[in-house]
Design an enzyme around this catalytic site. Structure first.
Site, PDB file in Angstrom:
ATOM      1  N   LYS A 177       0.795  -1.220   0.000  1.00 41.03           N
ATOM      2  CA  LYS A 177       0.000   0.000   0.000  1.00 41.03           C
ATOM      3  C   LYS A 177       0.831   1.277   0.000  1.00 41.03           C
ATOM      4  CE  LYS A 177      -3.049  -0.820   3.266  1.00 41.03           C
ATOM      5  NZ  LYS A 177      -4.208  -0.361   4.038  1.00 41.03           N
ATOM      6  N   GLU A 216      -1.503   8.082   8.318  1.00 41.66           N
ATOM      7  CA  GLU A 216      -2.386   8.940   7.530  1.00 41.66           C
ATOM      8  C   GLU A 216      -3.218   9.786   8.468  1.00 41.66           C
ATOM      9  OE1 GLU A 216      -4.983   6.711   4.960  1.00 41.66           O
ATOM     10  OE2 GLU A 216      -3.446   6.479   3.428  1.00 41.66           O
ATOM     11  N   HIS A 235     -15.340  -3.834   8.418  1.00 39.47           N
ATOM     12  CA  HIS A 235     -14.637  -3.985   7.147  1.00 39.47           C
ATOM     13  C   HIS A 235     -15.201  -5.094   6.280  1.00 39.47           C
ATOM     14  CE1 HIS A 235     -12.068  -0.974   8.723  1.00 39.47           C
ATOM     15  NE2 HIS A 235     -11.687  -1.726   9.717  1.00 39.47           N
ATOM     16  N   ARG A 243      -7.861  -7.542  -8.664  1.00 38.67           N
ATOM     17  CA  ARG A 243      -8.679  -8.736  -8.891  1.00 38.67           C
ATOM     18  C   ARG A 243     -10.067  -8.297  -9.366  1.00 38.67           C
ATOM     19  NH1 ARG A 243      -8.919  -7.542  -3.334  1.00 38.67           N
ATOM     20  NH2 ARG A 243     -11.043  -7.153  -2.649  1.00 38.67           N
TER      21      ARG A 243
HETATM   22  C1  MV4 Z   1      -9.264   5.315   6.435  1.00 38.10           C
HETATM   23  C2  MV4 Z   1     -10.323   5.811   7.232  1.00 38.10           C
HETATM   24  C3  MV4 Z   1     -10.215   7.085   7.723  1.00 38.10           C
HETATM   25  N1  MV4 Z   1      -9.102   7.813   7.453  1.00 38.10           N
HETATM   26  N2  MV4 Z   1      -8.195   6.083   6.190  1.00 38.10           N
HETATM   27  C4  MV4 Z   1     -10.934   0.873   6.013  1.00 38.10           C
HETATM   28  C5  MV4 Z   1     -10.694  -0.117   4.922  1.00 38.10           C
HETATM   29  C6  MV4 Z   1      -9.496   0.358   4.208  1.00 38.10           C
HETATM   30  N3  MV4 Z   1      -9.586   0.046   2.814  1.00 38.10           N
HETATM   31  C7  MV4 Z   1      -9.423   1.799   4.479  1.00 38.10           C
HETATM   32  N4  MV4 Z   1     -10.297   2.055   5.588  1.00 38.10           N
HETATM   33  C8  MV4 Z   1     -10.362   3.279   6.152  1.00 38.10           C
HETATM   34  N5  MV4 Z   1      -9.303   4.083   5.912  1.00 38.10           N
HETATM   35  C9  MV4 Z   1      -8.133   7.300   6.708  1.00 38.10           C
HETATM   36  N6  MV4 Z   1      -7.046   8.036   6.469  1.00 38.10           N
HETATM   37  C10 MV4 Z   1     -11.424   5.001   7.475  1.00 38.10           C
HETATM   38  C11 MV4 Z   1     -11.453   3.722   6.946  1.00 38.10           C
HETATM   39  C12 MV4 Z   1     -12.623   2.958   7.268  1.00 38.10           C
HETATM   40  C13 MV4 Z   1     -13.545   2.594   6.318  1.00 38.10           C
HETATM   41  C14 MV4 Z   1     -13.358   2.901   4.980  1.00 38.10           C
HETATM   42  C15 MV4 Z   1     -14.275   2.540   4.053  1.00 38.10           C
HETATM   43  C16 MV4 Z   1     -15.420   1.858   4.447  1.00 38.10           C
HETATM   44  C17 MV4 Z   1     -15.622   1.523   5.759  1.00 38.10           C
HETATM   45  C18 MV4 Z   1     -14.694   1.886   6.705  1.00 38.10           C
HETATM   46  C19 MV4 Z   1     -14.912   1.549   8.031  1.00 38.10           C
HETATM   47  C20 MV4 Z   1     -13.991   1.912   8.966  1.00 38.10           C
HETATM   48  C21 MV4 Z   1     -12.851   2.601   8.581  1.00 38.10           C
END
Ligand code: MV4
Length: 453
Positions: free
Chosen positions: A116, A198, A233, A289
Site C-alpha cells: 500500500k 495517515e 470492514h 482482482r
Molecule cells: C481510512 C479511514 C479514515 N481515514 N483512512 C478501512 C478499509 C481500508 N480500505 C481503508 N479504511 C479506512 N481508511 C483514513 N485516512 C477510514 C477507513 C474505514 C472505512 C473505509 C471505508 C469503508 C468503511 C470503513 C470503516 C472503517 C474505517
C-alpha cells in the site's frame, strides 16, 4: 481464445467464471477441497480435480496443487477469482513460468500496487490525490511526522488492506505504544511489520472505480461503486452509481484511476479505491482482482466484466472506449447474503440449507452456488448468495431490492437477508447521506459493538 481454463476458486465466483467460459466456448476445470465435493461449481465444470483437504491452506491456497491440476488437465489459463491466490504475484509468476496464462494483472504491476505504501507513491507520481500522511513508511521521528500530519492519525500496515491492522491514535501520548502494537499485529498477520501514517478522516465514504486496461495503452474507467455500508470492514451493501458524487467528481475520479493504472503498467481489470469526504476524494489502495461487488458495475454499465477479463488475458484489445465504458444506464444494488446471525454479532452459521427460494423477475440477478440440500462448510467465508438489482433510478432500485429480498427464503440456516431489508428501509440510507459509521450509529445492531476507525 483459450481452450481450457482452470478456475482456482470455489463458491459463487467459480460458478460465475464457469458460466462466462461456457458462453465463450472455453472448457473448464474446477478444483475443489474435500469439503466442497458437493459444491455447485464442481458439478457445473467440464472436469473437476480434488486438490486437498478442507483447510484453504491445504487446498485453494496451495499453489503447487493448483498448478498440478492445471498440468494434468491440460488447461492453458488459470482464473483465480477473488481471495485465495488472486492477488498473489508469486502465483501469477509461477503460472507464467509453466506456460499458463494467469487471468489477471501482470505480477510486476500487482507487486507495485499490492504494497500500500508503494501504491501511494505511484499515485503521488501520477498526480492522484492521496490522504495526507507519511511519505512512505514510518521511519525515523514518528512523533514529529504525526504532529506534522495533525491528530487524530491512523496507523496502517503497508502489507495490509481491507482495514486489517489499522489503529487510530488520538493524541501524541498514545503514539509510541500504538505504533508498537500495530507493527506487531502487522508482523503476525502479514509477515511484515512495516506501517505508515495517515490523517484520520472522520466520516468518509468508500467509493471505488472499476478499471479495465489492455496492456497496449488502452485503459477505461467504469461508473463508480459505493461500498460505504460495511460492518467491521465486511461490505454488506454496494451500489452504483454513488448517491454522493456529482458528474464532475465522477469524471475526475475516473481520470485519476486511469492515470494511476497507466503509471503502474497495470493490465486486465482492477479497482482503484478512494475515500470521499467533504467533496474531496483520496486514493487509498488498488484491488488487483475482480471483486465480489463487480455485478453492480455490470448492471449499470451494461458490460460483462468476467468475459472482458478473459478476453483481455487472451490478448484482445479493449472493445470500447471511455465514453461507452462510463455510460450510466440506471441504478444497481448488491446485497451480500451471508450465512451469519445478525442478532448474534453476525456469528457464522454454517450448516445445511434445507429449503431455498430465490428471487427473480425483472431487474433481479442472483449469483450463488447454494441450493436446497447444500451444506455451507465452516472452513471458508460465509457468502452464500448475492442479490443484485437494477432499476432506472435509486428509489425504484430500493423498492426492487426490498421486493427481491422479500422473495428470498433460506430455510435451515440464519442469513443476513432480513438485515438488508432493515438497511434499505432506513430513512438515512434512503436519503443516501451516510458514511462508514452508518450501521453502528443508526441502531441497526442489537448490541453496541466496539468501534475503531
Ligand atoms: C481510512 C479511514 C479514515 N481515514 N483512512 C478501512 C478499509 C481500508 N480500505 C481503508 N479504511 C479506512 N481508511 C483514513 N485516512 C477510514 C477507513 C474505514 C472505512 C473505509 C471505508 C469503508 C468503511 C470503513 C470503516 C472503517 C474505517
Amino acid at each position: 481464445m483459450f481452450k481450457k481454463i482452470l478456475i482456482a476458486n470455489r463458491s459463487e465466483i467459480a460458478v460465475r467464471a464457469i458460466r462466462a467460459c461456457r458462453e465463450l466456448g472455453v472448457k473448464t476445470v474446477a478444483v475443489y477441497s474435500e469439503a466442497d465435493r458437493e459444491s455447485r461449481h464442481v458439478a457445473l465444470a467440464d472436469q473437476a480435480v480434488c486438490i486437498g483437504p478442507a483447510p484453504a491452506k491445504l487446498s485453494y491456497l496451495d499453489a503447487e496443487a493448483v498448478l498440478s491440476a492445471a498440468k494434468i488437465t491440460g488447461a492453458d489459463a488459470v482464473h483465480p477469482g477473488y481471495g485465495f491466490l488472486s492477488e498473489n504475484a508469486d502465483f501469477a509468476e509461477a503460472c507464467r513460468s509453466r506456460g499458463l496464462v494467469f487471468i489477471g494483472p501482470p505480477p510486476e504491476a500487482s507487486r507495485k500496487l499490492g504494497y500500500k505504501s508503494s501504491a501511494k507513491a505511484v499515485a503521488l507520481e501520477a498526480k492522484v490525490p492521496v490522504v495526507p500522511g507519511t511519505k512512505g513508511l514510518v521511519a525515523g521521528d514518528a512523533a514529529r511526522e504525526a504532529a506534522a500530519i495533525g491528530y487524530p492519525v491512523l496507523i496502517k500496515a503497508a502489507a495490509g488492506g481491507g482495514g486489517k491492522g489499522m489503529r487510530v491514535v488520538r493524541q501524541a501520548g498514545e503514539l509510541a505504544a500504538q505504533l508498537a502494537t500495530a507493527a506487531n499485529e502487522a508482523k503476525a498477520a502479514f509477515g511484515d511489520g512495516a506501517v505508515y501514517l495517515e490523517k484520520l478522516l472522520d466520516r468518509p465514504r468508500h467509493v471505488e472505480i472499476q478499471i479495465a486496461a489492455d496492456g497496449r495503452g488502452g485503459a477505461v474507467a467504469f461508473p463508480e461503486r459505493d461500498c460505504t455500508v460495511q460492518r467491521r470492514h465486511q461490505k454488506l451493501v454496494e451500489e452504483s452509481p454513488s448517491p454522493a458524487l456529482t458528474p464532475e467528481i465522477r469524471r475526475r475520479m475516473q481520470e485519476a484511476a486511469v492515470r494511476l493504472v497507466k503509471a503502474a503498467g497495470y493490465a486486465n481489470v482492477g479497482t482503484v479505491e478512494f475515500l470521499f469526504q467533504d467533496g474531496q476524494f483520496y486514493f487509498i489502495e488498488v484491488n488487483a482482482r475482480l471483486q465480489v461487488e463487480h455485478p453492480v458495475t455490470e448492471a449499470v454499465a451494461g458490460v460483462d466484466l468476467m468475459e472482458l477479463m478473459i478476453r483481455l488475458a487472451a490478448g484482445e484489445p479493449l472493445p470500447f472506449g471511455q465514453e461507452r465504458a462510463g455510460e450510466i444506464r440506471g441504478h444497481s444494488f448488491e446485497h451480500r447474503i451471508n450465512a451469519e446471525d445478525p442478532d448474534n454479532g453476525f456469528a457464522p452459521c454454517p450448516g445445511r440449507i434445507e429449503t431455498l427460494e430465490l428471487p427473480g423477475g425483472a431487474g433481479v440477478r442472483v449469483d450463488t452456488h447454494a441450493y436446497a440440500g447444500y451444506t455451507v462448510p465452516s472452513y471458508y467465508d460465509s457468502l452464500i448468495a448475492k442479490v443484485i438489482t437494477f432499476a432506472p433510478d435509486r428509489p425504484s432500485a430500493i423498492r426492487r431490492s426490498l421486493r427481491a429480498l422479500g422473495e428470498l427464503q433460506v430455510g435451515g440456516i440464519k442469513t443476513t437477508a432480513a438485515f438488508h431489508a432493515k438497511v434499505l428501509s432506513h430513512p438515512v440510507f434512503q436519503k443516501g447521506d451516510f458514511d462508514t459509521h452508518f450501521i453502528e450509529t443508526h441502531g441497526l445492531l442489537d448490541s453496541k459493538e466496539p468501534q475503531n476507525a
